[in-house]
Design an enzyme around this catalytic site. Structure first.
Site, mmCIF file in Angstrom:
data_model
loop_
_atom_site.group_PDB
_atom_site.id
_atom_site.type_symbol
_atom_site.label_atom_id
_atom_site.label_comp_id
_atom_site.label_asym_id
_atom_site.label_seq_id
_atom_site.Cartn_x
_atom_site.Cartn_y
_atom_site.Cartn_z
ATOM 1 N N LYS A 236 0.840 -1.206 0.000
ATOM 2 C CA LYS A 236 0.000 0.000 0.000
ATOM 3 C C LYS A 236 0.869 1.247 0.000
ATOM 4 O O LYS A 236 1.589 1.513 0.964
ATOM 5 C CB LYS A 236 -0.905 0.052 1.233
ATOM 6 C CG LYS A 236 -1.892 1.224 1.158
ATOM 7 C CD LYS A 236 -2.611 1.487 2.454
ATOM 8 C CE LYS A 236 -1.885 2.453 3.352
ATOM 9 N NZ LYS A 236 -1.785 3.826 2.841
ATOM 10 N N GLY B 64 3.909 2.560 14.002
ATOM 11 C CA GLY B 64 4.756 1.388 14.222
ATOM 12 C C GLY B 64 4.394 0.657 15.508
ATOM 13 O O GLY B 64 4.336 -0.576 15.541
ATOM 14 N N GLU C 131 10.479 0.527 10.114
ATOM 15 C CA GLU C 131 11.431 1.630 9.932
ATOM 16 C C GLU C 131 10.692 2.902 10.317
ATOM 17 O O GLU C 131 9.820 3.364 9.584
ATOM 18 C CB GLU C 131 11.892 1.709 8.466
ATOM 19 C CG GLU C 131 12.683 0.500 7.999
ATOM 20 C CD GLU C 131 14.061 0.413 8.627
ATOM 21 O OE1 GLU C 131 14.491 1.376 9.277
ATOM 22 O OE2 GLU C 131 14.701 -0.646 8.472
ATOM 23 N N CYS D 3 13.223 10.497 7.443
ATOM 24 C CA CYS D 3 13.200 9.984 8.816
ATOM 25 C C CYS D 3 14.578 10.105 9.462
ATOM 26 O O CYS D 3 14.683 10.261 10.669
ATOM 27 C CB CYS D 3 12.721 8.542 8.842
ATOM 28 S SG CYS D 3 13.563 7.484 7.666
ATOM 29 N N GLU E 64 9.897 14.559 16.274
ATOM 30 C CA GLU E 64 10.190 14.611 14.854
ATOM 31 C C GLU E 64 9.254 15.633 14.197
ATOM 32 O O GLU E 64 8.037 15.551 14.330
ATOM 33 C CB GLU E 64 9.971 13.225 14.242
ATOM 34 C CG GLU E 64 10.502 13.112 12.852
ATOM 35 C CD GLU E 64 10.382 11.684 12.306
ATOM 36 O OE1 GLU E 64 9.391 11.021 12.614
ATOM 37 O OE2 GLU E 64 11.281 11.275 11.553
#
Lengths: 286, 480
Positions: free
Chosen positions: B183, B240, B257, B291, B388
């Site tokens: 996806k 995640g 990841e 990232c 982040e």
């Protein structure tokens, strides 16, 4: 009149010390025939947290040692065990009700397992590391490093099972908080005594005795634990609950393996599961 | 300070090489099908122009895709020799090279990234990944992980490097003999759909690659599907963790990841101009939608003023604007939602007392834009130093000693990447040892290569992608 024997008090092994549980609790450990062997310390949440603090404090020093040095220390554990093998054999026979020959087999295997893993300390990097030929003028190396503090639920198999799950973690530089087999915790504490006299720095291995179902959830949800090895969890619902809790800080998880044949030679997987791979890049120039 | 010495004339890449259809279906079992759900729009973030309608896959669609993948796995792909699988992957790699310009333009239109990055970085590395893993397909027994595939892989990828993340996921999975249901992100589905056409061109057996478009619900359906043997995800740490919880108690193998908050550490003996280029590359490459972006600059106190002066001067020359212009350095923010997040965190940075400076530049009237921005006077407690941001926003902290730099660099739940700038070789090696991060770039930053493993420590996720290590995620393992 016959001599009254001096009985041993079994305590926890945390940070190189042998404290009683801060909760003041203990539980009865019976031998294979149901007779009282000893009262073992029943670790609490606070004991588990203290053990994590000790393991974290030990991590920098232990992971920073040279691989050769870690190999020497792990081999030293085997040496000290060899000298106390009769004690281990007697404890195994009493607690698990096995024959003298079988007890000898397990102690032999546990000592030999430590020697086998000791030899890996300075070879694993060579086997699982890489020099990467990237398409450009860069020096590029990948090497394995320990994850950090790993919590372990030890399987039954009071001695060989415990050695088989702890040795691969420490030889690769992790520090460990292990919950010993609930049914057979006594050899685990004796193993702690061996470790305490084997040049292993305090805190590298911490042994908790008590209820797996009570202590393990605190370790699984602890934010300063980097990995959890569920090898000895036999209750599937508990295993799932622990794996869910471990997701809170994305701990590395090893799922339960209750049917492992501990006498078979292990592969690399128990070492590599709790290793990270670090890749370092540097330009090549003049 | 003069911001522009002279202007460049615009040098736009032509859109004519790309044919965008008004609507797209799902790619299941080698065919484009309508699916059972509704559709959503994908827009050009540089203009807000609607590019196409894309199908939103339902649970039933995901189930069909998994069934197609299972059939292809059992009947064709896992039975095929590695050498034959390799030839399909080589074919795909070649078609990617042949259609590279088309892919680069489409990627820039759908994502907002500058054409010079999609053309010179993304697409060449995509092709290189297929070449690299093609070569492994018939050599798996040498990898150390055995040669037994897992089965059907469910893969969910983000919007920052749409085609590159697809390559990272699909190339090793297929080389190892797995089939996939992938996806793409809801804001950047178009190059994945063009990749589906490439699979058709390559005569890849139907069902080996299935592409289902959609948003979070579609991703959840893939992760939760009982016949998916392996889950691979790149994206936020929050998602995640949800995936790690969803697979608990199953036999599914997982790689994640996730996010990062990389420290880019500049020592006083570093080559300052090179370091400034590295800082710029570290945080402004791909609009900071990376990232492993070097989003925390740790600069030694004695050179902090000099580094900041040169950094601001360099930032003033960055050209922000039309992603298809070959002169553009910084393109559009990928979505309105992401722009809102970047703005919110930047405002929090100011409110918490950090000093904000943005490069002077004229931003286009339409589309989603954010000027390259740097915060000074940042403390470790500030949210802009901890979370982040995933945008072109740099936080600057200072340090005095190497041990303080290590302490600050490691003081984060993340552990994806780090940078070190110094002339002293022994210091590089010492820092590289002490930094808890999966990738350490020394005197360089943001370098990627298919032969080189990539992935994080701690909450940056688990598993590695790329290199020999990347095979482990898709094989049963010699020891298992």
């Amino acid at each position: 009149m016959s001599r009254i024997d001096v009985r041993k008090t079994y305590k926890l092994y945390i940070g190189g010390q042998f404290p009683r549980s801060e909760s003041g609790r203990s539980y009865i450990v019976n031998d294979a025939k149901g007779r009282l062997m000893a009262n073992a310390a029943q670790a609490s949440r606070k004991d588990a947290r203290d053990a994590v603090v000790a393991a974290r404090a030990a991590f920098g020093g232990w992971s920073g040692k040279t691989a050769y040095n870690r190999a020497q220390v792990v081999y030293r554990i085997a040496e000290v065990m060899e000298g106390r093998r009769e004690q281990f054999e007697a404890e195994l026979r009493a607690s698990e009700g096995i024959t003298a020959a079988k007890a000898r087999t397990y102690v032999d295997a546990a000592i030999d397992r430590l020697v086998w893993y000791a030899g890996w300390a300075d070879k694993l990097t060579q086997v699982v590391g890489n020099a990467n030929p990237v398409a450009g003028p860069y020096f590029n190396l990948s090497t394995p490093e320990p994850s950090g503090v790993v919590a372990v639920v030890a399987p039954r198999g009071a001695l060989l099972g415990l050695v088989s799950v702890v040795a691969p973690l420490i030889v690769t530089g992790n520090t460990v908080v292990v919950i010993a087999s609930e049914q057979n915790p006594l050899t685990a504490i004796t193993l702690g005594e061996v470790m305490a006299t084997s040049d292993l720095p305090g805190g590298v291995v911490n042994v908790l005795t008590g209820s797996q179902a009570e202590i393990a959830p605190w370790l699984a949800s602890h934010m300063d634990v980097n990995g959890i090895d569920l090898t000895g969890v036999e209750d599937e619902a508990l295993a799932t609950e622990l794996e869910v809790a471990a997701a809170d800080n994305l701990k590395r998880v090893r799922r339960p393996e209750p049917d492992t044949d501990w006498l078979a030679e292990p592969g690399l997987d128990r070492m590599t599961r709790f290793q990270e791979t670090k890749t370092v890049w540097h330009p090549i120039g003049v | 300070m003069s911001t522009h010495i002279f202007e460049y004339a615009p040098a736009p890449e032509s859109r004519a090489v790309v044919d965008i259809k008004p609507s797209y279906g799902l790619f299941i079992n080698g065919e484009f099908v309508d699916g059972h759900g509704t559709s959503f729009k994908t827009v050009n973030p540089a203009t807000e122009e609607v590019l196409a309608e894309v199908a939103e896959a339902t649970d039933a669609d995901v189930d069909e895709a998994v069934k197609a993948a299972r059939r292809a796995y059992t009947r064709v792909w896992s039975r095929m020799s590695g050498a034959e699988r390799a030839k399909y992957l080589y074919r795909i790699a070649r078609i990617i090279q042949e259609r590279g310009r088309e892919l680069a333009v489409l990627e820039s239109i759908d994502n907002g990234k500058p054409i010079k990055e999609s053309r010179d970085v993304d697409i060449p590395v995509v092709a290189a990944h297929f070449f690299y893993y093609a070569g492994w397909a018939d050599k798996l027994e040498y990898s150390g992980y055995g040669s037994t595939p897992l089965g059907v892989a469910g893969q969910v990828i983000p919007w920052n490097f749409p085609l590159l993340m697809l390559a990272w996921k699909i190339a090793p999975a297929l080389a190892c003999g797995n089939t996939v249901v992938l996806k793409p992100a809801e804001t950047t589905p178009l190059t994945a759909l063009l990749f589906a056409e490439i699979c058709q061109q390559a005569d890849l057996p139907p069902g080996v690659v299935n592409i289902v478009t959609g948003a979070g619900d579609t991703g959840r359906a893939i992760v939760a599907h009982p016949d998916v043997d392996k889950v691979a995800f790149t994206g936020s740490t929050e998602v995640g963790k949800a995936i790690a919880r969803a697979v608990a108690g199953t036999d599914k193998k997982v790689t994640l990841e996730l996010g990062g908050k990389a420290a880019n550490i500049v020592f006083d003996d570093a080559p300052i101009d090179q370091a400034v280029e590295g800082i710029v590359n570290g945080i402004f490459f791909n609009q900071g939608h990376v990232c492993c972006a070097g989003s925390r600059l740790l600069v030694q106190e004695s050179v902090a003023d000099e580094v900041m002066a040169r950094l601001k001067r360099r930032m003033s020359t960055l050209r922000v604007g039309d992603p298809l212009d070959k002169n553009t350095d910084v393109g559009a923010i990928n979505s309105a939602e992401q722009l809102a997040k970047i703005r919110e965190l930047s405002e929090i940075g100011e409110a918490e007392g950090a000093e904000r400076w943005s490069a002077p530049c004229d931003l286009p009237a339409n589309g989603y834009w954010f000027a390259p921005t740097v915060f000074t006077g940042v403390s470790q407690a500030h949210r802009i130093a901890r979370e982040e941001i995933f945008g072109p926003v740099l936080s600057v902290l200072t340090f005095r000693t190497p041990s303080e730099a290590v302490e600050k660099a490691n003081n984060t739940p993340f552990g994806l990447s780090a940078g070190v700038w110094t002339d002293k070789g022994s210091r590089i090696l010492s820092m590289a040892n002490k930094l808890r991060a999966g990738v350490v770039w020394a005197n360089t930053f943001n370098k990627f290569d298919p032969t080189s493993p990539f992935g994080g420590y701690k909450e940056s996720g688990y598993g590695r992608e790329g290199g020999r290590h990347g095979l482990e995620a898709y094989l049963k393992g010699a020891d298992a």
